[in-house]
Write an enzyme that holds these catalytic residues in place. Structure first.
Site, PDB file in Angstrom:
ATOM      1  NE  ARG A 193       0.718  -2.092 -20.828  1.00  0.00           N
ATOM      2  CZ  ARG A 193      -0.026  -2.420 -19.785  1.00  0.00           C
ATOM      3  NH1 ARG A 193      -0.101  -1.620 -18.731  1.00  0.00           N
ATOM      4  NH2 ARG A 193      -0.699  -3.553 -19.780  1.00  0.00           N
TER       5      ARG A 193
ATOM      6  NE  ARG B 108       5.040  -1.054  -5.950  1.00  0.00           N
ATOM      7  CZ  ARG B 108       3.764  -1.392  -5.942  1.00  0.00           C
ATOM      8  NH1 ARG B 108       3.086  -1.343  -4.815  1.00  0.00           N
ATOM      9  NH2 ARG B 108       3.154  -1.769  -7.036  1.00  0.00           N
TER      10      ARG B 108
ATOM     11  CB  ALA C 150       2.707  10.309 -13.227  1.00  0.00           C
ATOM     12  NE  ARG C 151      -4.176  10.365 -13.049  1.00  0.00           N
ATOM     13  CZ  ARG C 151      -4.029  10.003 -14.318  1.00  0.00           C
ATOM     14  NH1 ARG C 151      -3.040  10.500 -15.044  1.00  0.00           N
ATOM     15  NH2 ARG C 151      -4.878   9.151 -14.877  1.00  0.00           N
TER      16      ARG C 151
ATOM     17  CD  GLU D 152      -4.684  17.570 -14.069  1.00  0.00           C
ATOM     18  OE1 GLU D 152      -5.510  16.953 -14.770  1.00  0.00           O
ATOM     19  OE2 GLU D 152      -3.531  17.193 -13.925  1.00  0.00           O
TER      20      GLU D 152
ATOM     21  CG  HIS E 120      -4.059  15.345 -17.678  1.00  0.00           C
ATOM     22  ND1 HIS E 120      -4.454  15.022 -16.400  1.00  0.00           N
ATOM     23  CD2 HIS E 120      -3.731  14.168 -18.263  1.00  0.00           C
ATOM     24  CE1 HIS E 120      -4.376  13.708 -16.230  1.00  0.00           C
ATOM     25  NE2 HIS E 120      -3.932  13.175 -17.342  1.00  0.00           N
ATOM     26  CB  ILE E 121      -2.067  17.218 -23.828  1.00  0.00           C
ATOM     27  CG1 ILE E 121      -0.665  17.816 -23.615  1.00  0.00           C
ATOM     28  CG2 ILE E 121      -3.136  18.296 -23.702  1.00  0.00           C
ATOM     29  CD1 ILE E 121      -0.238  18.790 -24.717  1.00  0.00           C
TER      30      ILE E 121
HETATM   31  C1  GLV Z   1      -4.362   9.906 -18.502  1.00  0.00           C
HETATM   32  O1  GLV Z   1      -3.787  10.596 -17.717  1.00  0.00           O
HETATM   33  C2  GLV Z   1      -4.572   8.494 -18.351  1.00  0.00           C
HETATM   34  O2  GLV Z   1      -4.342   7.954 -17.245  1.00  0.00           O
HETATM   35  O3  GLV Z   1      -4.975   7.868 -19.329  1.00  0.00           O
HETATM   36  C1  GLV Z   2       0.864   2.820 -17.987  1.00  0.00           C
HETATM   37  O1  GLV Z   2       0.021   2.190 -18.605  1.00  0.00           O
HETATM   38  C2  GLV Z   2       2.148   2.326 -17.485  1.00  0.00           C
HETATM   39  O2  GLV Z   2       2.212   1.122 -17.208  1.00  0.00           O
HETATM   40  O3  GLV Z   2       3.109   3.111 -17.363  1.00  0.00           O
END
Ligand code: GLV
Ligand code: GLV
Length: 327
Positions: free
Chosen positions: A157, A178, A237-238, A267, A286-287
């Site tokens: 999304r 993927r 992302a992470r 973090e 992380h905002i």
């Molecule tokens: C934030 O990083 C979330 O995954 O909502």
């Molecule tokens: C997060 O909800 C994504 O699908 O990128």
């Protein structure tokens, strides 16, 4: 008897109210600080459900402390803080809050792209430090955004929402995922390509993947070496998807040229983190989803999921729906 619920942080009142209407609840009374682990585990003994933040590790020990727990409602899109196998083994439902944070997070990605490319934070710091001496032709020049090639890694999304925003900047879009994402291609004209080709050709490389065993450490020295010296790398992302030592070395050697980072391996990051010493790093804490409206929506969405699961109503955002009883 009403279901018993624990909420691991003080969340917006509208979300608390919707839980209180159907459940007895206890809530950690800080909006800013996570509940210490021992106090968390002690609070779980009689609960039927828990509303968690991504600061809580939801693992076998968590579940062992919560023998009656049937649902964990994580107030986030991602759920890498949760051991899903442990939940499945105990038939505990996990829910998340996708959808409500998509545009907000895509906006932040663009803020990082623009800030890193146009050296916004570096320029601000330069003025504040009293080091702006004159106008000169090549002073503080950055990278062109309009017309540049946007490379999106992860076509969910948020990746799709980032791509939609590119139309005003006349950017050709490439993506890696993927599997191909026809909706993204139709909406934005994005073209699928292999990861290495994307890394070699994109001017902006934006990471929007979930953290999984597959994606952990996916960006390392080899990947950075493929990028253009002018490329701007953005991770919203992470943190652990990126090898931070490799990114530090790569940025120091000038390939990629700049990075915008919303997430880090550990973090919060301390001020001594090596990446923060680089002028070509723009960092925020992380905002991605941090607007007033979106955080309220995330809290109420998590509350709705929690209450629905505990009162036998359809659950809007189940992550592991197989644990639900058949309807
Ligand atoms: C934030 O990083 C979330 O995954 O909502
Ligand atoms: C997060 O909800 C994504 O699908 O990128």
């Amino acid at each position: 008897m009403k279901p018993q619920v624990y909420i691991t942080r003080r969340i917006p009142q509208a979300a608390v109210d919707s839980i209180a209407a159907a459940c007895d609840y206890a809530m950690w009374d800080s909006a800013d600080l996570p509940v210490p682990r021992d106090q968390l585990l002690a609070a779980l003994s009689g609960v039927d459900g828990v509303l968690t933040m991504l600061t809580e590790r939801v693992d076998a020990a968590f579940l062992a402390a919560a023998p009656r727990c049937r649902v964990v409602a994580n107030m986030a899109g991602g759920y890498d803080n949760v051991d899903l196998a442990a939940l499945n083994a105990r038939n505990v439902l996990l829910t998340n809050t996708p959808g409500v944070l998509t545009d907000t997070t895509a906006d932040l990605v663009w803020a990082l792209m623009l800030a890193a490319a146009r050296r916004i934070v570096e320029g601000h710091n330069l003025i504040v430090a009293g080091r702006w001496t004159t106008w000169s032709p090549m002073f503080m020049v950055g990278q062109e955004v309009s017309g540049a090639t946007l490379g999106i890694v992860g076509a969910g999304r948020i990746g799709t929402a980032v791509a939609r925003r590119a139309s005003g900047f006349a950017m050709p879009i490439r993506y890696y995922n993927r599997r191909p994402a026809p909706a993204l291609e139709e909406q934005t004209g994005a073209r699928y390509c292999e990861l290495d080709e994307l890394l070699r050709t994109a001017d902006f490389i934006v990471v929007l993947l979930p953290l999984t065993e597959e994606t952990r450490g996916m960006f390392g020295a080899r990947e950075f070496a493929l990028m253009k010296p002018t490329a701007v790398f953005v991770n919203a992302a992470r943190g652990p998807i990126v090898d931070e030592d490799a990114l530090y070395n790569a940025l120091q050697q000038g390939r990629p040229g700049a990075a915008g980072l919303d997430v880090f391996t550990v973090e919060p990051v301390g001020a001594e983190h090596p990446l923060l010493s680089l002028p070509n790093v723009t960092a925020v804490p992380h905002i991605g989803s941090a607007t007033v409206a979106t955080r309220i929506r995330m809290a109420t969405t998590a509350a709705t999921n929690l209450v629905a699961a505990l009162t036998g109503r359809p659950v809007p955002n189940p992550v592991n729906p197989a644990v639900l009883p058949p309807t």
